[in-house]
Write an enzyme that holds these catalytic residues in place. Structure first.
Site, PDB file in Angstrom:
ATOM      1  N   HIS A  52       0.675  -0.888   0.001  1.00 10.77           N
ATOM      2  CA  HIS A  52       0.030  -0.131  -0.072  1.00 10.77           C
ATOM      3  C   HIS A  52       0.897   1.149  -0.007  1.00 10.77           C
ATOM      4  O   HIS A  52       2.206   1.110   0.408  1.00 10.77           O
ATOM      5  CB  HIS A  52      -0.717   0.074   1.168  1.00 10.77           C
ATOM      6  CG  HIS A  52      -2.143  -1.081   1.236  1.00 10.77           C
ATOM      7  ND1 HIS A  52      -3.255  -0.798   2.086  1.00 10.77           N
ATOM      8  CD2 HIS A  52      -2.154  -2.065   0.375  1.00 10.77           C
ATOM      9  CE1 HIS A  52      -4.081  -1.765   1.684  1.00 10.77           C
ATOM     10  NE2 HIS A  52      -3.516  -2.590   0.696  1.00 10.77           N
ATOM     11  N   GLU A  54       1.048   3.940   2.103  1.00  9.84           N
ATOM     12  CA  GLU A  54       1.979   4.253   3.273  1.00  9.84           C
ATOM     13  C   GLU A  54       3.205   3.152   3.593  1.00  9.84           C
ATOM     14  O   GLU A  54       4.157   3.732   3.947  1.00  9.84           O
ATOM     15  CB  GLU A  54       0.891   4.251   4.542  1.00  9.84           C
ATOM     16  CG  GLU A  54      -0.154   5.178   4.237  1.00  9.84           C
ATOM     17  CD  GLU A  54      -1.453   4.912   3.566  1.00  9.84           C
ATOM     18  OE1 GLU A  54      -2.571   5.387   3.376  1.00  9.84           O
ATOM     19  OE2 GLU A  54      -1.422   3.835   2.684  1.00  9.84           O
ATOM     20  N   SER A  79      -7.522   7.910   2.937  1.00  9.10           N
ATOM     21  CA  SER A  79      -7.763   7.572   4.583  1.00  9.10           C
ATOM     22  C   SER A  79      -7.018   6.027   4.817  1.00  9.10           C
ATOM     23  O   SER A  79      -7.277   5.174   3.952  1.00  9.10           O
ATOM     24  CB  SER A  79      -9.005   7.319   4.937  1.00  9.10           C
ATOM     25  OG  SER A  79      -9.237   7.124   6.219  1.00  9.10           O
ATOM     26  N   CYS A  81      -5.831   2.443   5.653  1.00  9.96           N
ATOM     27  CA  CYS A  81      -6.446   1.095   6.112  1.00  9.96           C
ATOM     28  C   CYS A  81      -6.009   0.486   7.293  1.00  9.96           C
ATOM     29  O   CYS A  81      -5.071   1.212   7.939  1.00  9.96           O
ATOM     30  CB  CYS A  81      -6.170   0.146   4.814  1.00  9.96           C
ATOM     31  SG  CYS A  81      -4.664  -0.463   4.773  1.00  9.96           S
ATOM     32  N   CYS A  84      -2.056  -0.133   7.523  1.00 11.98           N
ATOM     33  CA  CYS A  84      -1.155   0.984   7.413  1.00 11.98           C
ATOM     34  C   CYS A  84      -1.359   1.945   8.629  1.00 11.98           C
ATOM     35  O   CYS A  84      -0.504   2.317   9.045  1.00 11.98           O
ATOM     36  CB  CYS A  84      -1.512   1.852   6.125  1.00 11.98           C
ATOM     37  SG  CYS A  84      -1.112   0.918   4.401  1.00 11.98           S
TER      38      CYS A  84
END
Length: 147
Positions: A52, A54, A79, A81, A84
């Site tokens: 992901h 991040e 936003s 998950c 992350c």
């Protein structure tokens, strides 16, 4: 700290991911006003379950000390998950700036409960990137968020 500038950098990362055939989510790690990590969602590009934006951003920042993370802000176009958010909590990053949470609401409540400062910019470019992507690639989007 100039949140709009750093978010623009995260958006550039998101666009880079989209251009590579991936999901348009980007992230930037900032310490004391300097970008020390950049990343974008690379699940498709690396055939990965964990890349992901991040997570990729933290990876590019390299090994840091606990003190370093406490001086950081992480910027993300969407936003974060639960995975992350867990990394943000693990490394005790005190502040998260979110481009948008309209198309996906991540684990913001848990982050707040743990004392992380959240700023949601409601950035229209972030919203449009995700809305366009979801419309064009619904199966890939649903795979990414485990629907």
């Amino acid at each position: 700290m100039d949140d709009s500038y750093f978010m623009s950098q995260a958006i550039e990362e998101a666009k880079k991911g989209l251009a590579e055939g991936g999901i348009p989510i980007g992230s930037i790690l900032v310490k004391n006003g300097l970008i020390i990590g950049r990343g974008h969602n690379q699940r498709v590009q690396h055939d990965s379950v964990i890349h992901h934006a991040e997570m990729n951003c933290l990876e590019t920042a390299g090994r840091l000390t606990a003190k370093d993370y406490k001086d950081c802000t992480i910027y993300t176009t969407l936003s974060p998950c639960p995975m992350c958010s867990g990394a943000i909590l693990l490394y005790k990053i005190p502040r998260v700036v979110i481009g948008e949470n309209q198309t996906y609401m991540g684990d913001e409540a848990h982050l707040k409960d743990q004392g992380v400062e959240l700023t949601v910019l409601r950035n229209q470019e972030c919203v449009q990137l995700m809305q366009d992507f979801i419309k064009e690639q619904p199966a890939l989007w649903n795979e990414d968020i485990s629907v």
